[in-house]
Design an enzyme around this catalytic site. Structure first.
Site, PDB file in Angstrom:
ATOM      1  N   ASN A 177       0.860  -1.188   0.000  1.00 42.17           N
ATOM      2  CA  ASN A 177       0.000   0.000   0.000  1.00 42.17           C
ATOM      3  C   ASN A 177       0.892   1.233   0.000  1.00 42.17           C
ATOM      4  O   ASN A 177       1.338   1.707   1.050  1.00 42.17           O
ATOM      5  CB  ASN A 177      -0.929  -0.012   1.214  1.00 42.17           C
ATOM      6  CG  ASN A 177      -1.926  -1.138   1.130  1.00 42.17           C
ATOM      7  OD1 ASN A 177      -2.875  -1.081   0.341  1.00 42.17           O
ATOM      8  ND2 ASN A 177      -1.690  -2.196   1.898  1.00 42.17           N
ATOM      9  N   GLU A 178       1.155   1.719  -1.190  1.00 43.65           N
ATOM     10  CA  GLU A 178       2.055   2.850  -1.375  1.00 43.65           C
ATOM     11  C   GLU A 178       1.336   4.158  -1.031  1.00 43.65           C
ATOM     12  O   GLU A 178       0.114   4.162  -0.845  1.00 43.65           O
ATOM     13  CB  GLU A 178       2.517   2.887  -2.848  1.00 43.65           C
ATOM     14  CG  GLU A 178       3.251   1.637  -3.298  1.00 43.65           C
ATOM     15  CD  GLU A 178       4.685   1.537  -2.772  1.00 43.65           C
ATOM     16  OE1 GLU A 178       5.035   2.230  -1.795  1.00 43.65           O
ATOM     17  OE2 GLU A 178       5.463   0.752  -3.338  1.00 43.65           O
ATOM     18  N   PRO A 179       2.088   5.262  -0.918  1.00 47.13           N
ATOM     19  CA  PRO A 179       1.457   6.553  -0.667  1.00 47.13           C
ATOM     20  C   PRO A 179       0.242   6.771  -1.568  1.00 47.13           C
ATOM     21  O   PRO A 179       0.265   6.403  -2.742  1.00 47.13           O
ATOM     22  CB  PRO A 179       2.583   7.549  -0.981  1.00 47.13           C
ATOM     23  CG  PRO A 179       3.823   6.797  -0.590  1.00 47.13           C
ATOM     24  CD  PRO A 179       3.560   5.362  -0.972  1.00 47.13           C
ATOM     25  N   SER A 193      -2.614   5.376  -0.690  1.00 49.39           N
ATOM     26  CA  SER A 193      -3.542   4.274  -0.400  1.00 49.39           C
ATOM     27  C   SER A 193      -4.353   4.698   0.819  1.00 49.39           C
ATOM     28  O   SER A 193      -3.792   4.936   1.889  1.00 49.39           O
ATOM     29  CB  SER A 193      -2.776   2.995  -0.053  1.00 49.39           C
ATOM     30  OG  SER A 193      -1.995   2.568  -1.138  1.00 49.39           O
ATOM     31  N   THR A 226      10.190   2.095  -3.830  1.00 44.52           N
ATOM     32  CA  THR A 226      10.035   0.658  -3.570  1.00 44.52           C
ATOM     33  C   THR A 226      10.705  -0.160  -4.667  1.00 44.52           C
ATOM     34  O   THR A 226      11.403  -1.141  -4.398  1.00 44.52           O
ATOM     35  CB  THR A 226       8.527   0.308  -3.493  1.00 44.52           C
ATOM     36  OG1 THR A 226       7.963   1.056  -2.423  1.00 44.52           O
ATOM     37  CG2 THR A 226       8.294  -1.172  -3.288  1.00 44.52           C
TER      38      THR A 226
END
Ligand code: PGA
Length: 272
Positions: free
Chosen positions: A166-168, A170, A185
């Protein structure tokens, strides 16, 4: 009685913004504590004739926990036959036997060495056709619900503040889905893939909400390179630009860290 010295006495426990904080002398001591908590829960459930549902993570961070669970299985009669597992994520696309596959990681680092039943293991599938991913993700959520929800979720944290993938950006209401990986990432994964160009651009991950639905959450962070994101997660405002900050809203979350990862937290200012 001599005055106690100023030396750190490990572990140091504190709580800040609803997050339990535990600092250990090293990663190995933290891993033992997490593995012991898992083993206790697994045995309690087994005595009650019930399954224990674990949310599992990959990466370098949880490896010590898996090593310790394998040791407990070998030396202390710990059985994982009542354990149901759901892994957080998998790269997409990804063949299960590829060197970087999380299926392979879990087999090599845990499942091949314990008595967990293969039908109880769930890992997002990196081989399905793109048009079937949506249905796969819905089914993954249904299977977690059918298992009774996750009792204990293991987490690492990425330098972007991702939990799972869950990247920025999310949000707190996200569930299992396909995501686009952040460039930080992908760069962090480049070495494992022998070059950035080989790192997949996508992954399938449990959502922030899926993670927050777990009864207990145990996040581990080791090393100086995690200290800035740990500080931001614990001390900053809750924001979807740092998805790990949503953990502040959970209620039963503990960060287990070594000194280096905790080095930017001012623990003397937090209550016990
Ligand atoms: P790591 O990854 O355990 O390899 O540091 C953690 C994460 O990205 O969640």
């Amino acid at each position: 009685m001599p005055e106690s010295t100023n030396q750190h006495r490990y572990p140091i426990h504190a709580i800040h913004a609803g997050i339990g904080l535990s600092v250990f002398k090293n990663a190995s001591e933290a891993s033992q504590v997490v593995a012991t908590e898992i083993a206790t829960l697994v045995r309690e459930r087994a005595s009650a004739g019930k399954p224990c549902v674990l949310g599992l993570a990959t990466g370098s961070t949880p490896m010590g926990v898996y090593r310790e669970l394998i040791r407990m299985h070998r030396d202390e009669n710990l059985s994982l036959r009542n354990v149901v597992t759901f892994n957080l994520d998998e790269y997409f696309p990804m063949a299960p036997d590829a060197a970087q596959s999380y299926v392979r990681f879990m087999n090599e680092n845990l499942f091949d060495h314990v008595d967990v039943l293969s039908e109880n293991v769930h890992i997002p599938d990196g081989t399905i056709a793109e048009e079937s991913v949506g249905k796969f993700c819905d089914d993954y959520e249904s299977k977690i619900a059918a298992a009774g929800g996750i009792d204990l979720q293991l987490l690492g944290i990425g330098r972007t503040g991702h939990i799972g993938f869950n990247e920025p950006r999310s949000d707190a209401d996200t569930v299992t889905r396909m995501v686009v990986l952040n460039s930080v990432t992908r760069n962090d994964a480049a070495e494992n893939f022998d070059g950035l160009e080989n790192v997949p651009h996508h992954a399938v991950t449990m959502g922030v909400q899926t993670i927050l639905n777990a009864q207990r959450i145990r996040l581990m962070a080791y090393g100086e390179h995690k200290s800035a994101i740990v500080e931001r997660t614990v001390c900053g405002d809750i924001t979807e630009s740092i998805p790990a900050t949503f953990l502040q809203q959970h209620g039963d979350v503990r960060f287990l860290m070594d000194d280096a990862a905790a080095s930017k937290l001012n623990l003397s200012n937090t209550s016990k």
